[in-house]
Motif scaffolding. Sequence first.
Motif, PDB file in Angstrom:
ATOM      1  N   GLN A 151     -11.005  -0.228   8.411  1.00  0.00           N
ATOM      2  CA  GLN A 151     -12.405  -0.556   8.148  1.00  0.00           C
ATOM      3  C   GLN A 151     -13.318   0.641   8.367  1.00  0.00           C
ATOM      4  O   GLN A 151     -14.354   0.767   7.714  1.00  0.00           O
ATOM      5  CB  GLN A 151     -12.836  -1.722   9.040  1.00  0.00           C
ATOM      6  N   PHE A 152     -12.934   1.525   9.300  1.00  0.00           N
ATOM      7  CA  PHE A 152     -13.767   2.689   9.582  1.00  0.00           C
ATOM      8  C   PHE A 152     -13.712   3.743   8.478  1.00  0.00           C
ATOM      9  O   PHE A 152     -14.682   4.458   8.249  1.00  0.00           O
ATOM     10  CB  PHE A 152     -13.339   3.352  10.903  1.00  0.00           C
ATOM     11  N   ARG A 157      -6.773  10.279  14.186  1.00  0.00           N
ATOM     12  CA  ARG A 157      -6.735  11.570  14.882  1.00  0.00           C
ATOM     13  C   ARG A 157      -8.004  11.807  15.685  1.00  0.00           C
ATOM     14  O   ARG A 157      -7.953  12.325  16.810  1.00  0.00           O
ATOM     15  CB  ARG A 157      -6.515  12.703  13.880  1.00  0.00           C
ATOM     16  N   ILE A 158      -9.144  11.427  15.121  1.00  0.00           N
ATOM     17  CA  ILE A 158     -10.414  11.632  15.832  1.00  0.00           C
ATOM     18  C   ILE A 158     -10.446  10.795  17.109  1.00  0.00           C
ATOM     19  O   ILE A 158     -10.826  11.279  18.180  1.00  0.00           O
ATOM     20  CB  ILE A 158     -11.594  11.276  14.909  1.00  0.00           C
ATOM     21  N   ILE A 159     -10.043   9.541  16.997  1.00  0.00           N
ATOM     22  CA  ILE A 159     -10.055   8.673  18.172  1.00  0.00           C
ATOM     23  C   ILE A 159      -9.084   9.183  19.232  1.00  0.00           C
ATOM     24  O   ILE A 159      -9.419   9.254  20.426  1.00  0.00           O
ATOM     25  CB  ILE A 159      -9.725   7.223  17.765  1.00  0.00           C
ATOM     26  N   MET A 195     -15.173  10.500  -1.507  1.00  0.00           N
ATOM     27  CA  MET A 195     -16.176   9.446  -1.326  1.00  0.00           C
ATOM     28  C   MET A 195     -16.982   9.721  -0.065  1.00  0.00           C
ATOM     29  O   MET A 195     -16.438  10.003   0.996  1.00  0.00           O
ATOM     30  CB  MET A 195     -15.483   8.091  -1.216  1.00  0.00           C
ATOM     31  N   GLY A 196     -18.289   9.661  -0.159  1.00  0.00           N
ATOM     32  CA  GLY A 196     -19.141   9.916   0.986  1.00  0.00           C
ATOM     33  C   GLY A 196     -19.199   8.722   1.913  1.00  0.00           C
ATOM     34  O   GLY A 196     -19.037   7.569   1.499  1.00  0.00           O
ATOM     35  N   ILE A 246     -13.717   9.025   5.204  1.00  0.00           N
ATOM     36  CA  ILE A 246     -12.526   9.790   5.562  1.00  0.00           C
ATOM     37  C   ILE A 246     -11.318   8.869   5.468  1.00  0.00           C
ATOM     38  O   ILE A 246     -11.454   7.663   5.227  1.00  0.00           O
ATOM     39  CB  ILE A 246     -12.640  10.380   6.983  1.00  0.00           C
ATOM     40  N   SER A 247     -10.131   9.426   5.664  1.00  0.00           N
ATOM     41  CA  SER A 247      -8.910   8.627   5.578  1.00  0.00           C
ATOM     42  C   SER A 247      -8.628   7.905   6.892  1.00  0.00           C
ATOM     43  O   SER A 247      -9.150   8.270   7.951  1.00  0.00           O
ATOM     44  CB  SER A 247      -7.725   9.529   5.231  1.00  0.00           C
TER      45      SER A 247
END
Length: 256
Positions: free
Chosen positions: A67-68, A81-83, A1-2, A74-75
């Motif tokens: 929510q993000f 992990r990004i945060i 999903m984009g 993304i999952s």
Amino acid sequence: MGGVLRAEPLWVEAFTGLRMDRFAELVRVVREREGNGPGGGRPWCLPLPDRVLLVAVHYRTNLTMRQFAPLFGISCATVCRIIQRLRPLLALEPAPRPVADIDRLWIVDGTLIPVRDRSLAASSRNYRFSANVQIIIDADSRLVIASARPAPGNKADAHVWRESDLPAASAGTTVIADGAYLGTGLIVPHRKRAGRPLLRGQEEDNAEHRRVRARAEHTFARMKNWKILRDCRQKGNGLHHAVQAVATMHNLAQTG
């Protein structure tokens, strides 16, 4: 999903409070701090600008990771992990400090930030479990110079100041504060004592002192537009990283 959000001017300016050129400067800082990580590992599913946007929007809106996930396609685990990876890289860089400028004036002030981590927070005078966060700003530019590590919200401002690294960071500079910092060596207002009213000159000094010191309170008010500083759900160093990152973005917005 984009995903929906991308590092484009429309989304950047609407969701971060930064103009696109200021956001590009934030991305540059993260890239120079090796935000892309060492080579050879599994590549990120989002380019660096989109990852920086995710962290900035996280601090601005205080949305949950669940929510993000659909916003960026993304999952939840990838959001986490990004945060975790990028939040230390947004740390505050001290504002340029003039050499031998005796007229330079800094202001220190503290605020209570509600935080869910009970190991960091304490029941405070705002009737919530909060942490005491102190910052130093430059009185002229309104830029954040430094921030102290959060302390339990039931500790006095003077005690937090003495235990922090802010006295070392402000050595040799004129720093003013409110009456809560009495006995710290900072410039504080004249005290009213029972049966000894202030002289007219002292009242005038206090009025000027309040006028200048209010700039720190205004800075805190602007920083709290990043809603992470209204209710921090992160644990451990999360609040410290959030304050540092918000100070960085506040400085970028101010210099834009």
